[in-house]
Design an enzyme around this catalytic site. Structure first.
Site, mmCIF file in Angstrom:
data_model
loop_
_atom_site.group_PDB
_atom_site.id
_atom_site.type_symbol
_atom_site.label_atom_id
_atom_site.label_comp_id
_atom_site.label_asym_id
_atom_site.label_seq_id
_atom_site.Cartn_x
_atom_site.Cartn_y
_atom_site.Cartn_z
ATOM 1 N N ASP A 1 0.828 -1.208 0.000
ATOM 2 C CA ASP A 1 0.000 0.000 0.000
ATOM 3 C C ASP A 1 0.864 1.261 0.000
ATOM 4 O O ASP A 1 2.056 1.223 0.291
ATOM 5 C CB ASP A 1 -0.915 0.009 1.226
ATOM 6 C CG ASP A 1 -0.142 -0.133 2.534
ATOM 7 O OD1 ASP A 1 0.827 -0.919 2.574
ATOM 8 O OD2 ASP A 1 -0.491 0.537 3.515
ATOM 9 N N ASP A 2 0.218 2.372 -0.328
ATOM 10 C CA ASP A 2 0.825 3.706 -0.258
ATOM 11 C C ASP A 2 2.123 3.783 -1.059
ATOM 12 O O ASP A 2 3.167 4.240 -0.566
ATOM 13 C CB ASP A 2 1.060 4.116 1.194
ATOM 14 C CG ASP A 2 -0.230 4.230 1.986
ATOM 15 O OD1 ASP A 2 -1.303 4.248 1.354
ATOM 16 O OD2 ASP A 2 -0.177 4.296 3.224
ATOM 17 N N ASP B 1 -9.290 -1.770 9.139
ATOM 18 C CA ASP B 1 -10.203 -0.667 9.410
ATOM 19 C C ASP B 1 -9.427 0.500 10.023
ATOM 20 O O ASP B 1 -8.869 0.390 11.117
ATOM 21 C CB ASP B 1 -11.320 -1.123 10.365
ATOM 22 C CG ASP B 1 -12.556 -0.248 10.238
ATOM 23 O OD1 ASP B 1 -12.446 0.867 9.679
ATOM 24 O OD2 ASP B 1 -13.636 -0.666 10.687
#
Length: 460
Positions: free
Chosen positions: A119-120, A219
């Site tokens: 991610d990112d 989350d």
């Protein structure tokens, strides 16, 4: 019995990783609350992300070993996460070997579950050899993650966080990645947004249709990193469908750098996962505050009601917002009609509320508290909360004294410094309600042709 197979926390925020003491305490804490998983993957641990190639030295490996041992005693599975995407060459056998050696080193501690975090990252392939080997980043990620999973073998588990980790759940990247992975490999997903206001059953089903497996939710609550740093997320878990446990692998909550404050919402997340259909957010957060704040629970609850702003909640500070709205309406009516009875009543009520807030602030800031680390973490917000309570007291007093509305210079001189001070502190308390009230009240009292001063005088 919880319908969620995986229930836990991912230490995956940007900012200072937790101290070892905080980490071990949290592992024991979530174990007591029915969770079963802890993912170690702080974004700013250099050996997880920017220096992922480096093996752990003896001391660092011993600290990880302590995490594994404490987790085992607490009934918690440890997942070790690595984030190589900033520099890895996906087509490089040497880079793959280095990554697997790092995982093997951690595996020597008894860890059998790993997470590959992609991610990112920039959306395009960075290295020439990768551009020659793959048509796009999705194909590269699919090949690399598939190779890692195959090398780990059937005795060890892999979780992958995709580059595209939020959205509708039917994105082409997801389909490409999932098609290359054994269905046993879990895929992390944050929902419709990076920090999702709601997570619904239909979204999970769409994700499963695309990827051939249910989502494992990363989350992003109560995390408050990056642009959310001015918010304090101590409100309850909200907006998650009661049926989510039947259509997902589970939930991993990403906490705040503020370890003690994170415990309050984490209790509510654990309560939700234990019984989604019977979950009562307000009762849960009240219990959580009693547990974490101890003897200061009532004062902390008063404060916490006024820092509700988050991706989950648009209900900032309901009691204060309603009181300020009623007071402002009464002040407008008094200015138009000269009738002050209603204004006096609203001012008296507002002052009573503000005194309650001040009493709570005094207790929390005044010295001997049950959970000193909690108060220290929250201090910037509690101090701003105290400034705001004094501002409300002063506004109410000006109305009771007959100077609001009408006495332009006094209203500006008395209230504008509070607005300036609250904005200077750069933390979010009372949502927008108090800032808008003070701005509207001071602007209303500027005479025609006069500029509103940027800085006020001294606070009283």
């Amino acid at each position: 019995m919880s319908p969620f197979a995986i229930r836990g926390v991912i230490e995956g925020f940007y900012g200072n990783p937790w101290t070892q003491e905080q980490r071990l305490d949290h592992i024991q804490f979530i174990g007591r609350h029915g969770m079963n998983t802890f993912v170690y993957g702080p974004k700013d641990d250099p050996l997880v992300r920017r220096r992922w190639r480096e093996p752990y030295d003896e001391a660092a490996l011993a600290r990880l070993g302590q995490v594994v041992a404490v987790a085992s005693d607490a009934g918690i599975d440890v997942v070790y996460a690595i984030s190589p995407g900033l520099s890895v060459r996906y087509s490089s056998a040497a880079d793959l070997a280095v990554l697997l050696a790092k995982l093997d080193q951690v595996g020597s501690l008894g860890v059998t579950r790993f997470a590959l975090l992609l991610d990112d990252l920039p959306p395009d392939l960075a290295h020439e050899e990768d551009r020659a080997a793959y048509p796009d980043l999705a194909t590269a990620h699919a090949a690399f993650a598939g190779a890692v999973a195959a090398a780990l073998g059937p005795e060890r588990d892999l979780v992958v966080c995709p580059l595209v980790y939020h959205g509708r759940g039917d994105e082409p990247y997801l389909a490409t990645l999932a098609a290359a992975l054994d269905p046993r490999v879990d895929l992390l997903w944050t929902g419709r947004e990076i920090c999702s206001h709601v997570i619904e059953v239909g979204d999970a089903r769409r994700f499963a249709d695309t990827t051939g497996r249910p989502p494992l939710y990363w989350d992003n609550y109560p995390v408050n990193d990056v642009a959310m740093g001015w918010e304090l997320h101590v409100g309850p878990y909200l907006g998650r469908d009661a049926g989510l446990g039947e259509v997902s692998r589970g939930v991993l909550a990403n906490p705040m750098e503020l370890a003690e404050a994170s415990k309050i919402p984490l209790v509510t997340i654990a309560d939700y996962m234990a019984d989604p259909a019977g979950y009562d957010p307000e009762a849960s957060v009240a219990r959580a505050i009693r547990e974490v704040a101890g003897d200061d629970a009532e004062a902390f609850a008063t404060f916490a009601e006024n820092v509700r702003s988050s991706c989950l909640s648009e209900d900032d500070a309901p009691t204060v917002a309603a009181a300020l709205a009623s007071f402002a309406t009464a002040a407008d009516e008094a200015g138009e009609t000269g009738e002050t009875d209603r204004l006096h009543a609203e001012a008296t009520a507002l002052r009573g509320l503000a005194e309650t807030l001040l009493t709570a602030a005094d207790q929390l800031l005044g010295g001997d508290v049950a959970n000193a680390p909690l108060i220290e973490e929250c201090r910037p917000w509690i101090e701003a909360f105290e400034v705001g309570a004094r501002a409300m007291c002063r506004a109410a007093d000006l109305a009771i004294e007959g100077r609001l509305p009408g006495d332009h210079d006094t209203v500006i001189a008395e209230l504008l410094p509070y607005l300036a001070e609250l904005r200077r502190r750069r933390v979010r308390v009372f949502g927008d309600a108090l800032d808008m009230f003070l701005a509207d009240t001071t602007v209303t009292h500027v005479r025609p042709g006069r500029l509103l001063p940027v800085e006020g005088g001294e606070l009283r």
